[in-house]
Design a protein around this motif. Sequence first.
Motif, short mmCIF file in Angstrom:
data_model
loop_
_atom_site.label_atom_id
_atom_site.label_comp_id
_atom_site.label_asym_id
_atom_site.label_seq_id
_atom_site.Cartn_x
_atom_site.Cartn_y
_atom_site.Cartn_z
N PRO A 134 0.97 -1.37 0.19
CA PRO A 134 -0.07 0.05 -0.06
C PRO A 134 0.96 1.18 -0.13
CG PRO A 134 -0.02 -0.65 2.21
CD PRO A 134 0.97 -1.83 1.42
N ILE A 135 1.57 1.52 -0.98
CA ILE A 135 2.49 2.70 -1.10
C ILE A 135 1.71 3.97 -1.53
CG2 ILE A 135 4.63 3.50 -2.18
CD1 ILE A 135 5.06 1.03 -0.47
N GLU A 136 1.96 5.06 -0.78
CA GLU A 136 1.60 6.19 -1.06
C GLU A 136 2.35 7.13 -1.32
OE1 GLU A 136 -0.42 7.50 2.45
OE2 GLU A 136 -2.00 5.48 2.47
N GLU A 137 3.66 7.38 -1.49
CA GLU A 137 4.47 7.89 -1.84
C GLU A 137 5.96 7.27 -2.28
OE1 GLU A 137 6.82 12.09 -1.01
OE2 GLU A 137 5.49 11.41 0.48
N VAL A 138 6.61 7.68 -3.36
CA VAL A 138 7.73 6.98 -3.44
C VAL A 138 8.89 8.13 -3.60
CG1 VAL A 138 9.55 5.97 -5.14
CG2 VAL A 138 6.97 5.28 -5.13
N ILE A 139 9.73 8.00 -2.61
CA ILE A 139 10.75 9.23 -2.84
C ILE A 139 12.11 8.49 -3.26
CG2 ILE A 139 12.45 10.52 -1.18
CD1 ILE A 139 10.17 10.07 1.16
N ILE A 140 12.64 9.34 -4.15
CA ILE A 140 13.91 8.84 -5.07
C ILE A 140 15.08 9.53 -4.41
CG2 ILE A 140 15.09 8.56 -7.35
CD1 ILE A 140 12.06 8.71 -8.64
N ALA A 141 15.76 8.79 -3.94
CA ALA A 141 16.94 9.40 -3.04
C ALA A 141 18.47 8.73 -3.80
CB ALA A 141 16.88 8.90 -1.74
N THR A 142 18.61 8.75 -5.09
CA THR A 142 19.63 8.38 -5.88
C THR A 142 20.77 9.65 -5.54
OG1 THR A 142 18.64 9.50 -7.73
CG2 THR A 142 18.47 6.98 -7.43
N ASN A 143 21.93 9.39 -5.97
CA ASN A 143 23.05 10.31 -5.63
C ASN A 143 22.78 11.47 -6.61
OD1 ASN A 143 24.56 9.02 -3.58
ND2 ASN A 143 25.29 7.54 -5.26
N PRO A 144 23.13 12.67 -6.27
CA PRO A 144 22.79 13.95 -6.93
C PRO A 144 24.14 14.32 -7.95
CG PRO A 144 23.67 14.56 -4.94
CD PRO A 144 23.51 12.92 -4.73
N ASN A 145 24.35 12.92 -8.76
CA ASN A 145 25.43 13.17 -9.84
C ASN A 145 24.85 12.71 -11.26
OD1 ASN A 145 25.23 10.32 -9.74
ND2 ASN A 145 27.10 9.99 -8.38
N LEU A 146 25.51 12.52 -12.42
CA LEU A 146 24.86 12.27 -13.54
C LEU A 146 24.08 11.15 -13.62
CD1 LEU A 146 24.85 13.87 -16.31
CD2 LEU A 146 26.75 12.52 -17.14
N ASN A 147 24.58 10.06 -13.18
CA ASN A 147 24.12 8.64 -13.05
C ASN A 147 22.67 8.67 -12.28
OD1 ASN A 147 25.80 7.83 -14.86
ND2 ASN A 147 27.25 6.79 -13.18
N GLY A 148 22.97 9.38 -10.94
CA GLY A 148 21.85 9.46 -10.12
C GLY A 148 20.45 10.02 -10.71
N GLU A 149 21.11 11.21 -11.31
CA GLU A 149 19.92 12.00 -12.09
C GLU A 149 19.28 11.22 -13.20
OE1 GLU A 149 18.52 14.78 -11.13
OE2 GLU A 149 20.04 15.03 -9.30
N ALA A 150 20.26 10.53 -14.09
CA ALA A 150 19.44 9.74 -14.88
C ALA A 150 18.43 8.61 -14.59
CB ALA A 150 20.69 9.20 -15.74
N THR A 151 19.05 7.95 -13.39
CA THR A 151 18.05 7.13 -12.68
C THR A 151 16.94 7.67 -12.30
OG1 THR A 151 20.32 5.87 -12.26
CG2 THR A 151 18.36 5.19 -11.08
N ALA A 152 17.03 8.78 -11.71
CA ALA A 152 15.80 9.37 -10.97
C ALA A 152 14.80 9.84 -12.19
CB ALA A 152 16.36 10.73 -10.09
N THR A 153 15.24 10.41 -13.12
CA THR A 153 14.45 10.64 -14.35
C THR A 153 13.76 9.33 -14.99
OG1 THR A 153 15.92 12.49 -14.70
CG2 THR A 153 14.42 11.88 -16.47
N TYR A 154 14.54 8.52 -15.16
CA TYR A 154 13.66 7.17 -15.65
C TYR A 154 12.74 6.59 -14.65
CZ TYR A 154 13.22 2.23 -17.29
OH TYR A 154 12.93 1.19 -17.61
N LEU A 155 13.00 6.60 -13.51
CA LEU A 155 12.17 6.13 -12.53
C LEU A 155 11.01 6.91 -12.54
CD1 LEU A 155 14.33 4.82 -9.44
CD2 LEU A 155 12.99 3.55 -11.03
N SER A 156 11.22 8.26 -12.48
CA SER A 156 9.78 9.35 -12.42
C SER A 156 9.13 8.96 -13.77
CB SER A 156 10.26 10.62 -12.39
OG SER A 156 11.12 11.29 -13.53
#
Length: 199
Positions: A134-156
């Motif tokens: 029963p998930i109500e929110e997903v918080i993406i906490a990948t590292n604030p670098n190029l790979n982390g941002e790419a992963t966050a964008t893909y997940l969003s």
Amino acid sequence: MYEGVVQDLIDELGRLPGVGPKSAQRIAFHLLQADRADVQRLSEVLAVVKDKVRFCDLCFNVSEDTLCRICGDSRRSVSLICVVEEPKDIMAMERTREFRGRYHVLGGAISPIDGIGPDDLRITELMRRLGAEPIEEVIIATNPNLNGEATATYLSRLLSPLGMPVSRLASGLPVGGDLEYADEVTLGRAFEGRRLIGG
């Protein structure tokens, strides 16, 4: 170059992440000068870790049981899930005492240069959890670098059709840094100021 087993030890230590040739040499000579009992204790701990430690069946954090202590804690909120790259990032988050939900460890970040794509991460397992819990929110906490941002964008983009809020840790974390090295105050502020991303 040293002879035989000394060079073998230096070479093996040099394969560890963050350990360069000079550091490997210093560690090797420290071990050579250490008491036999200290070296034996280190050897035994390494063997026990390889025998006993596994990954949590639910979130993929390190654990000695089928569930890690966080997933097994009934006081943790099942409605919040924080997505991180590695188990070490969970410990950084826990130091803030801001997050009372559960985690999901991807096992890395998208990195085309290193040949790591979405299929190499635990994204399928994340999607399975989102459908079963029963998930109500997903918080993406990948590292604030190029790979982390790419992963966050893909997940969003992947998660936006599900209609649940998806947020990213707020600024305050240095770009190019790792969560592991951030202090508690910076991480705490990042949690408090997280923002929604995607549609």
